[in-house]
Design a protein around this motif. Structure first.
Motif, PDB file in Angstrom:
ATOM      1  N   SER A 162       0.869  -1.129  -0.272  1.00 49.16           N
ATOM      2  CA  SER A 162       0.107  -0.004   0.155  1.00 49.16           C
ATOM      3  C   SER A 162       1.089   1.547  -0.120  1.00 49.16           C
ATOM      4  O   SER A 162       0.444   2.162  -0.849  1.00 49.16           O
ATOM      5  CB  SER A 162      -1.025  -0.441   0.860  1.00 49.16           C
ATOM      6  N   ASN A 163       1.721   1.060   0.514  1.00 45.39           N
ATOM      7  CA  ASN A 163       2.711   1.983   0.663  1.00 45.39           C
ATOM      8  C   ASN A 163       3.427   2.218  -0.647  1.00 45.39           C
ATOM      9  O   ASN A 163       4.099   3.426  -0.904  1.00 45.39           O
ATOM     10  CB  ASN A 163       4.043   1.686   2.288  1.00 45.39           C
ATOM     11  N   LEU A 164       3.435   1.238  -1.133  1.00 46.45           N
ATOM     12  CA  LEU A 164       4.919   2.062  -2.372  1.00 46.45           C
ATOM     13  C   LEU A 164       3.804   1.845  -3.571  1.00 46.45           C
ATOM     14  O   LEU A 164       3.977   3.216  -4.246  1.00 46.45           O
ATOM     15  CB  LEU A 164       5.797  -0.133  -2.843  1.00 46.45           C
ATOM     16  N   LEU A 165       3.003   1.249  -3.854  1.00 45.77           N
ATOM     17  CA  LEU A 165       1.685   1.086  -4.757  1.00 45.77           C
ATOM     18  C   LEU A 165       0.650   2.767  -4.756  1.00 45.77           C
ATOM     19  O   LEU A 165       0.866   3.224  -5.323  1.00 45.77           O
ATOM     20  CB  LEU A 165       0.763   0.064  -4.930  1.00 45.77           C
ATOM     21  N   LEU A 166       0.279   2.774  -3.612  1.00 45.96           N
ATOM     22  CA  LEU A 166      -0.584   3.174  -3.335  1.00 45.96           C
ATOM     23  C   LEU A 166      -0.247   4.839  -3.309  1.00 45.96           C
ATOM     24  O   LEU A 166      -0.736   5.657  -3.814  1.00 45.96           O
ATOM     25  CB  LEU A 166      -1.471   3.003  -2.191  1.00 45.96           C
ATOM     26  N   VAL A 167       0.359   5.112  -2.383  1.00 39.53           N
ATOM     27  CA  VAL A 167       1.109   6.753  -1.731  1.00 39.53           C
ATOM     28  C   VAL A 167       1.881   6.659  -3.016  1.00 39.53           C
ATOM     29  O   VAL A 167       2.290   8.061  -3.186  1.00 39.53           O
ATOM     30  CB  VAL A 167       1.670   6.371  -0.677  1.00 39.53           C
ATOM     31  N   LEU A 168       2.934   6.301  -2.744  1.00 36.05           N
ATOM     32  CA  LEU A 168       3.952   6.438  -3.841  1.00 36.05           C
ATOM     33  C   LEU A 168       3.123   6.380  -5.299  1.00 36.05           C
ATOM     34  O   LEU A 168       3.337   8.165  -6.296  1.00 36.05           O
ATOM     35  CB  LEU A 168       4.628   5.864  -4.226  1.00 36.05           C
ATOM     36  N   GLY A 169       2.490   6.312  -5.475  1.00 41.20           N
ATOM     37  CA  GLY A 169       1.891   5.946  -7.275  1.00 41.20           C
ATOM     38  C   GLY A 169       0.986   6.947  -6.794  1.00 41.20           C
ATOM     39  O   GLY A 169       0.804   8.010  -8.142  1.00 41.20           O
ATOM     40  N   THR A 170       0.104   7.400  -5.724  1.00 41.60           N
ATOM     41  CA  THR A 170      -1.586   9.095  -5.419  1.00 41.60           C
ATOM     42  C   THR A 170      -0.338  10.118  -6.172  1.00 41.60           C
ATOM     43  O   THR A 170      -0.554  11.596  -6.742  1.00 41.60           O
ATOM     44  CB  THR A 170      -2.160   8.232  -4.588  1.00 41.60           C
ATOM     45  N   SER A 171       0.437   9.709  -4.684  1.00 43.33           N
ATOM     46  CA  SER A 171       1.953  10.989  -5.364  1.00 43.33           C
ATOM     47  C   SER A 171       2.689  11.788  -6.227  1.00 43.33           C
ATOM     48  O   SER A 171       1.901  12.461  -6.611  1.00 43.33           O
ATOM     49  CB  SER A 171       2.788  10.800  -4.167  1.00 43.33           C
ATOM     50  N   LEU A 172       2.570  10.596  -7.783  1.00 45.70           N
ATOM     51  CA  LEU A 172       3.230  10.680  -8.206  1.00 45.70           C
ATOM     52  C   LEU A 172       2.355  11.537  -9.283  1.00 45.70           C
ATOM     53  O   LEU A 172       2.317  12.292 -10.281  1.00 45.70           O
ATOM     54  CB  LEU A 172       3.563   9.547  -9.436  1.00 45.70           C
ATOM     55  N   VAL A 174      -0.692  12.806  -8.999  1.00 43.38           N
ATOM     56  CA  VAL A 174      -1.144  14.431  -8.154  1.00 43.38           C
ATOM     57  C   VAL A 174      -0.129  15.095  -8.655  1.00 43.38           C
ATOM     58  O   VAL A 174      -0.593  16.355  -8.720  1.00 43.38           O
ATOM     59  CB  VAL A 174      -1.547  13.891  -6.758  1.00 43.38           C
ATOM     60  N   GLY A 175       0.725  15.076  -8.227  1.00 42.25           N
ATOM     61  CA  GLY A 175       1.986  15.532  -8.366  1.00 42.25           C
ATOM     62  C   GLY A 175       2.370  16.347 -10.737  1.00 42.25           C
ATOM     63  O   GLY A 175       2.712  16.882 -10.613  1.00 42.25           O
ATOM     64  N   GLY A 176       2.070  15.300 -10.708  1.00 49.47           N
ATOM     65  CA  GLY A 176       2.108  15.187 -12.482  1.00 49.47           C
ATOM     66  C   GLY A 176       1.066  16.150 -13.073  1.00 49.47           C
ATOM     67  O   GLY A 176       0.959  16.935 -13.898  1.00 49.47           O
ATOM     68  N   LEU A 177      -0.185  15.525 -11.995  1.00 53.87           N
ATOM     69  CA  LEU A 177      -1.312  16.531 -12.680  1.00 53.87           C
ATOM     70  C   LEU A 177      -1.302  18.173 -12.258  1.00 53.87           C
ATOM     71  O   LEU A 177      -1.124  18.961 -12.814  1.00 53.87           O
ATOM     72  CB  LEU A 177      -2.982  15.911 -12.323  1.00 53.87           C
ATOM     73  N   GLN A 181       1.774  21.816 -16.708  1.00 52.66           N
ATOM     74  CA  GLN A 181       2.515  22.573 -17.769  1.00 52.66           C
ATOM     75  C   GLN A 181       3.856  22.446 -17.274  1.00 52.66           C
ATOM     76  O   GLN A 181       4.694  23.438 -18.651  1.00 52.66           O
ATOM     77  CB  GLN A 181       1.694  23.908 -17.556  1.00 52.66           C
ATOM     78  N   HIS A 182       4.550  22.240 -16.471  1.00 53.86           N
ATOM     79  CA  HIS A 182       5.953  22.027 -16.206  1.00 53.86           C
ATOM     80  C   HIS A 182       7.305  20.870 -15.924  1.00 53.86           C
ATOM     81  O   HIS A 182       5.558  20.018 -15.713  1.00 53.86           O
ATOM     82  CB  HIS A 182       6.499  23.031 -15.084  1.00 53.86           C
ATOM     83  N   LYS A 183       8.145  21.060 -16.276  1.00 55.82           N
ATOM     84  CA  LYS A 183       8.983  20.409 -15.374  1.00 55.82           C
ATOM     85  C   LYS A 183       8.901  19.401 -14.286  1.00 55.82           C
ATOM     86  O   LYS A 183       9.010  20.869 -13.530  1.00 55.82           O
ATOM     87  CB  LYS A 183      10.158  19.751 -16.199  1.00 55.82           C
ATOM     88  N   GLN A 184       8.403  18.414 -13.558  1.00 54.78           N
ATOM     89  CA  GLN A 184       8.076  18.111 -12.697  1.00 54.78           C
ATOM     90  C   GLN A 184       8.908  17.803 -11.647  1.00 54.78           C
ATOM     91  O   GLN A 184      10.581  16.426 -12.346  1.00 54.78           O
ATOM     92  CB  GLN A 184       7.286  16.445 -12.245  1.00 54.78           C
ATOM     93  N   LYS A 185       9.468  18.569 -10.412  1.00 56.78           N
ATOM     94  CA  LYS A 185      11.203  18.449 -10.299  1.00 56.78           C
ATOM     95  C   LYS A 185      10.766  17.787  -8.681  1.00 56.78           C
ATOM     96  O   LYS A 185      10.102  18.260  -7.993  1.00 56.78           O
ATOM     97  CB  LYS A 185      11.757  19.657  -9.575  1.00 56.78           C
TER      98      LYS A 185
END
Length: 194
Positions: A162-172, A174-177, A181-185
């Motif tokens: 859940s930490n690897l797939l759900l939390v990290l995946g959701t973070s990536l 939402v960060g991408g969304l 318009q910009h490159k994610q850092k």
């Protein structure tokens, strides 16, 4: 970055008390918190207590117990205990226990943030990771006491997945969304002003 900048001091284990007057008096750990569930407690009753030590203790207890909008769910804890003692069905006990755990989990998060504010990011991160996995630790202790090794294995596997797939995946995601318009850092140090 200036050596008296609070973010730099927190990152490098510096002394915040010696930092700028605005930071020491203008901001507290509570109002620097980012959670929308947090609220400032009304201290009018506590401020009338004549003894300084007792007033400080009651102020801290009020902040910890009533400093969240989820504090309305705290009565679910004694209701769950009463439901268990009076023989209500297991779904009632489970549901009330689940409702009671929600504000407790948020308060553990708040308390680890408070400790991290004063100890620095390293100790705070370690404490946050330890307290964040308290449920797995409790399940593991009770399951090992009952000799249920498979339950311990599956609980730990579920936590890792859940930490690897759900939390990290959701973070990536939402960060991408948020950065379409910009490159994610990904920056090790957060440079945002609170």
């Amino acid at each position: 970055m200036a050596s008296n900048d609070p973010a730099w001091l927190l990152e490098n284990g510096g002394n915040i008390k010696g930092s700028s007057k605005e930071f020491r008096h203008g901001r507290t750990a509570h109002n620097m918190s980012s959670s929308s569930l947090r609220k400032k407690s009304d201290l009018t009753l506590v401020s009338k207590v004549p003894y300084g030590m007792l007033r400080a203790l009651l102020t801290n207890l009020q902040e910890v117990l009533l400093g969240t909008k989820l504090s309305v769910l705290f009565p679910a804890i004694p209701l769950a205990i009463a439901a268990h003692l009076y023989g209500f069905g297991k779904p009632w006990v489970f549901g009330l226990s689940l409702l009671g755990l929600i504000p407790l989990a948020e308060r553990v998060s708040f308390l680890t943030e408070q400790i991290a504010y004063f100890t620095g990011p390293t100790v705070g991160g370690l404490l946050n990771a330890t307290c964040g996995n308290a449920t797995e630790l409790i399940i593991a202790i009770f399951a090992l006491y009952e000799h249920k090794i498979a339950v311990v294995k599956y609980s730990l596997l579920g936590s890792i997945l859940s930490n690897l797939l759900l939390v990290l995946g959701t973070s990536l995601l939402v960060g991408g969304l948020a950065n379409l318009q910009h490159k994610q850092k990904y920056d090790r140090v957060c440079n945002t002003k609170m």
